[in-house]
Design a protein around this motif. Sequence first.
Motif, PDB file in Angstrom:
ATOM      1  N   PHE A   6       2.807  -2.290   9.999  1.00 32.80           N
ATOM      2  CA  PHE A   6       2.168  -2.687   8.813  1.00 32.80           C
ATOM      3  C   PHE A   6       2.205  -1.828   7.617  1.00 32.80           C
ATOM      4  CE2 PHE A   6      -1.133  -4.309  12.031  1.00 32.80           C
ATOM      5  CZ  PHE A   6      -0.999  -5.566  11.886  1.00 32.80           C
ATOM      6  N   ALA A   7       3.089  -0.772   7.796  1.00 29.77           N
ATOM      7  CA  ALA A   7       3.520   0.091   6.866  1.00 29.77           C
ATOM      8  C   ALA A   7       4.560  -0.502   5.911  1.00 29.77           C
ATOM      9  CB  ALA A   7       3.951   1.471   7.150  1.00 29.77           C
ATOM     10  N   TYR A   8       4.263  -0.315   4.593  1.00 28.68           N
ATOM     11  CA  TYR A   8       5.344  -1.231   3.854  1.00 28.68           C
ATOM     12  C   TYR A   8       5.664  -0.383   2.579  1.00 28.68           C
ATOM     13  CZ  TYR A   8       7.600  -4.528   0.740  1.00 28.68           C
ATOM     14  OH  TYR A   8       8.404  -5.143  -0.292  1.00 28.68           O
ATOM     15  N   LYS A   9       6.795   0.044   1.982  1.00 28.45           N
ATOM     16  CA  LYS A   9       7.361   0.736   0.685  1.00 28.45           C
ATOM     17  C   LYS A   9       8.480  -0.219   0.016  1.00 28.45           C
ATOM     18  CE  LYS A   9       4.590   4.304   1.021  1.00 28.45           C
ATOM     19  NZ  LYS A   9       3.198   4.605  -0.157  1.00 28.45           N
ATOM     20  N   TYR A  10       8.255  -0.133  -1.195  1.00 27.06           N
ATOM     21  CA  TYR A  10       9.570  -0.842  -1.822  1.00 27.06           C
ATOM     22  C   TYR A  10       9.663  -0.120  -3.103  1.00 27.06           C
ATOM     23  CZ  TYR A  10       6.357  -2.971  -5.110  1.00 27.06           C
ATOM     24  OH  TYR A  10       5.003  -3.025  -6.152  1.00 27.06           O
ATOM     25  N   SER A  11      10.712  -0.239  -3.781  1.00 24.02           N
ATOM     26  CA  SER A  11      11.177   0.313  -5.252  1.00 24.02           C
ATOM     27  C   SER A  11      12.365  -0.473  -5.851  1.00 24.02           C
ATOM     28  CB  SER A  11      11.208   1.869  -4.818  1.00 24.02           C
ATOM     29  OG  SER A  11      11.554   2.325  -6.158  1.00 24.02           O
ATOM     30  N   TYR A  51     -13.042  -5.979   0.007  1.00 19.63           N
ATOM     31  CA  TYR A  51     -11.868  -5.538   0.732  1.00 19.63           C
ATOM     32  C   TYR A  51     -11.566  -4.028   0.592  1.00 19.63           C
ATOM     33  CZ  TYR A  51     -11.529 -10.478   1.867  1.00 19.63           C
ATOM     34  OH  TYR A  51     -11.853 -11.988   2.427  1.00 19.63           O
ATOM     35  N   TYR A  52     -11.883  -3.702  -0.734  1.00 13.94           N
ATOM     36  CA  TYR A  52     -11.481  -2.357  -1.262  1.00 13.94           C
ATOM     37  C   TYR A  52     -12.495  -1.122  -1.364  1.00 13.94           C
ATOM     38  CZ  TYR A  52      -7.230  -4.952  -2.761  1.00 13.94           C
ATOM     39  OH  TYR A  52      -6.136  -5.566  -3.060  1.00 13.94           O
ATOM     40  N   PHE A  58     -10.652   9.328  -8.991  1.00 12.43           N
ATOM     41  CA  PHE A  58     -11.039   8.258  -8.053  1.00 12.43           C
ATOM     42  C   PHE A  58      -9.790   7.900  -7.267  1.00 12.43           C
ATOM     43  CE2 PHE A  58     -13.628   7.977 -11.754  1.00 12.43           C
ATOM     44  CZ  PHE A  58     -14.949   7.874 -11.243  1.00 12.43           C
ATOM     45  N   GLY A  59     -10.026   7.545  -6.146  1.00 12.63           N
ATOM     46  CA  GLY A  59      -8.922   6.828  -5.282  1.00 12.63           C
ATOM     47  C   GLY A  59      -9.243   5.477  -4.815  1.00 12.63           C
ATOM     48  N   LEU A  60      -7.999   4.576  -4.775  1.00 15.23           N
ATOM     49  CA  LEU A  60      -8.694   3.293  -4.402  1.00 15.23           C
ATOM     50  C   LEU A  60      -7.668   2.674  -3.438  1.00 15.23           C
ATOM     51  CD1 LEU A  60     -10.192   0.480  -5.561  1.00 15.23           C
ATOM     52  CD2 LEU A  60      -8.056  -0.020  -6.690  1.00 15.23           C
ATOM     53  N   THR A  61      -8.464   2.212  -2.374  1.00 16.63           N
ATOM     54  CA  THR A  61      -7.496   1.839  -1.052  1.00 16.63           C
ATOM     55  C   THR A  61      -8.332   0.519  -0.558  1.00 16.63           C
ATOM     56  OG1 THR A  61      -6.712   2.584   0.954  1.00 16.63           O
ATOM     57  CG2 THR A  61      -8.856   3.355   0.443  1.00 16.63           C
ATOM     58  N   ALA A  62      -7.697  -0.033   0.437  1.00 15.23           N
ATOM     59  CA  ALA A  62      -8.525  -1.214   0.907  1.00 15.23           C
ATOM     60  C   ALA A  62      -8.723  -1.024   2.402  1.00 15.23           C
ATOM     61  CB  ALA A  62      -7.181  -2.406   1.060  1.00 15.23           C
ATOM     62  N   ASP A  63      -9.424  -1.804   3.085  1.00 15.76           N
ATOM     63  CA  ASP A  63      -9.826  -1.693   4.262  1.00 15.76           C
ATOM     64  C   ASP A  63      -8.905  -2.430   5.443  1.00 15.76           C
ATOM     65  OD1 ASP A  63     -10.572  -4.402   4.478  1.00 15.76           O
ATOM     66  OD2 ASP A  63     -12.650  -4.159   4.216  1.00 15.76           O
ATOM     67  N   GLU A  64      -9.197  -2.430   6.616  1.00 18.68           N
ATOM     68  CA  GLU A  64      -8.219  -2.804   7.933  1.00 18.68           C
ATOM     69  C   GLU A  64      -7.846  -4.253   7.677  1.00 18.68           C
ATOM     70  OE1 GLU A  64     -12.301  -2.767   9.472  1.00 18.68           O
ATOM     71  OE2 GLU A  64     -10.967  -1.395   8.468  1.00 18.68           O
ATOM     72  N   PRO A  89      -3.973  -4.809   5.963  1.00 20.68           N
ATOM     73  CA  PRO A  89      -3.378  -3.623   6.718  1.00 20.68           C
ATOM     74  C   PRO A  89      -2.408  -3.017   5.724  1.00 20.68           C
ATOM     75  CG  PRO A  89      -3.403  -5.468   8.030  1.00 20.68           C
ATOM     76  CD  PRO A  89      -3.752  -6.123   6.606  1.00 20.68           C
ATOM     77  N   GLY A  90      -1.645  -3.344   5.056  1.00 15.97           N
ATOM     78  CA  GLY A  90      -0.628  -2.700   4.213  1.00 15.97           C
ATOM     79  C   GLY A  90      -1.147  -1.855   3.177  1.00 15.97           C
ATOM     80  N   ARG A  91      -2.223  -2.225   2.648  1.00 13.06           N
ATOM     81  CA  ARG A  91      -2.832  -1.209   1.508  1.00 13.06           C
ATOM     82  C   ARG A  91      -3.949  -0.270   2.410  1.00 13.06           C
ATOM     83  NH1 ARG A  91      -3.493  -5.761  -3.301  1.00 13.06           N
ATOM     84  NH2 ARG A  91      -1.118  -6.050  -3.368  1.00 13.06           N
ATOM     85  N   PHE A  92      -4.449  -0.750   3.502  1.00 19.95           N
ATOM     86  CA  PHE A  92      -5.007   0.216   4.190  1.00 19.95           C
ATOM     87  C   PHE A  92      -4.354   1.521   4.522  1.00 19.95           C
ATOM     88  CE2 PHE A  92      -6.349   1.526   8.480  1.00 19.95           C
ATOM     89  CZ  PHE A  92      -7.558   2.021   8.349  1.00 19.95           C
ATOM     90  N   LEU A  93      -3.079   1.459   4.535  1.00 18.99           N
ATOM     91  CA  LEU A  93      -2.456   2.546   4.633  1.00 18.99           C
ATOM     92  C   LEU A  93      -1.845   3.521   3.473  1.00 18.99           C
ATOM     93  CD1 LEU A  93      -0.147   1.140   7.679  1.00 18.99           C
ATOM     94  CD2 LEU A  93      -2.058   2.795   7.476  1.00 18.99           C
ATOM     95  N   ASP A  94      -2.345   2.881   2.301  1.00 19.47           N
ATOM     96  CA  ASP A  94      -1.839   3.280   0.943  1.00 19.47           C
ATOM     97  C   ASP A  94      -3.209   3.590   0.099  1.00 19.47           C
ATOM     98  OD1 ASP A  94      -0.156   4.335  -1.045  1.00 19.47           O
ATOM     99  OD2 ASP A  94       0.365   2.383  -1.704  1.00 19.47           O
ATOM    100  N   THR A  95      -3.263   4.564  -0.572  1.00 24.77           N
ATOM    101  CA  THR A  95      -4.300   4.960  -1.665  1.00 24.77           C
ATOM    102  C   THR A  95      -3.520   5.237  -3.138  1.00 24.77           C
ATOM    103  OG1 THR A  95      -5.429   5.839   0.042  1.00 24.77           O
ATOM    104  CG2 THR A  95      -6.048   6.434  -2.250  1.00 24.77           C
ATOM    105  N   LEU A  96      -4.078   4.687  -4.200  1.00 24.13           N
ATOM    106  CA  LEU A  96      -3.829   4.833  -5.605  1.00 24.13           C
ATOM    107  C   LEU A  96      -4.832   5.720  -6.244  1.00 24.13           C
ATOM    108  CD1 LEU A  96      -2.657   1.524  -6.380  1.00 24.13           C
ATOM    109  CD2 LEU A  96      -1.179   3.298  -5.972  1.00 24.13           C
ATOM    110  N   TYR A  97      -4.374   6.740  -6.938  1.00 25.44           N
ATOM    111  CA  TYR A  97      -5.332   7.748  -7.508  1.00 25.44           C
ATOM    112  C   TYR A  97      -5.332   7.437  -9.373  1.00 25.44           C
ATOM    113  CZ  TYR A  97      -5.440   9.752  -3.186  1.00 25.44           C
ATOM    114  OH  TYR A  97      -5.650  10.245  -1.548  1.00 25.44           O
ATOM    115  N   THR A  98      -6.357   7.921  -9.937  1.00 26.09           N
ATOM    116  CA  THR A  98      -6.448   7.721 -11.193  1.00 26.09           C
ATOM    117  C   THR A  98      -6.295   9.159 -11.636  1.00 26.09           C
ATOM    118  OG1 THR A  98      -8.986   8.697 -11.334  1.00 26.09           O
ATOM    119  CG2 THR A  98      -8.537   6.271 -11.100  1.00 26.09           C
ATOM    120  N   ASP A  99      -6.208   9.309 -12.935  1.00 25.57           N
ATOM    121  CA  ASP A  99      -6.050  10.852 -13.667  1.00 25.57           C
ATOM    122  C   ASP A  99      -7.352  11.479 -13.643  1.00 25.57           C
ATOM    123  OD1 ASP A  99      -3.352  10.926 -14.661  1.00 25.57           O
ATOM    124  OD2 ASP A  99      -3.912   9.551 -16.354  1.00 25.57           O
ATOM    125  N   LYS A 100      -7.540  12.654 -13.718  1.00 23.88           N
ATOM    126  CA  LYS A 100      -8.603  13.494 -13.620  1.00 23.88           C
ATOM    127  C   LYS A 100      -9.385  13.350 -15.322  1.00 23.88           C
ATOM    128  CE  LYS A 100      -8.317  17.262 -11.400  1.00 23.88           C
ATOM    129  NZ  LYS A 100      -7.961  18.471 -10.552  1.00 23.88           N
TER     130      LYS A 100
END
Length: 202
Positions: free
Chosen positions: A30-35, A91-92, A125-131, A134-145
């Motif tokens: 379920f892990a996925y990365k791209y660039s 879902y988030y 803040f951090g934003l992630t998804a639940d199971e 699946p792909g986003r469940f393994l990733d978290t995005l953060y905001t500035d402070k």
Amino acid sequence: MPGEYLSSKSPYSLILNKDSTFSYRYKFEFAYKYSSGTWNKTGKNKIILNSYIKERRLPLKIYESGNNEENKSNVNFLSVNVDISDADKKYYWCEIFINDALYEKINCDSLSSISITPPINSVFFGLTADERIPGRFLDTLYTDKFFPKSNSANKLKADISYIDSLFNYRVFNNEVLKMTRKGLNFYNYQSSEWQSLPKRIK
């Protein structure tokens, strides 16, 4: 140098195009990365990758009402809005960090009113998804402070801009890959070791 670098034994793949652009993929269960971005050769046996996107920060705006003298308990009140559709918010999850420590993790459909007892010197803040995603469940995005002017008895309203393309994005920032006779070697920061990608022969 241009060509496809991949192996059936590796979850990584890298395509170097003739126009000095590249595309990168990582897929394992379920892990996925791209660039994507640009590459250029440096020296005799090295290339440098630079992604188009340089950071994965979610835009954040916070409005504060300032210290409320009528609030004798000095409790802070926080409301958070994430611009995800109401149907998808379930879902988030939103992680709230107060003074650099995780304070609470709350489902994104339950962020209208949150009481925070300790003084707020900083918040992000951090934003992630639940199971169920699946792909986003393994990733978290953060905001500035954010640093509020008043750290107690304050009302804060936070707006987080959701940018779908940042999930699972892999940032390359002047990252060096080594050329070999068979392909390319790159440093895997997750396993702390160099890995080899052979060039595909057509």
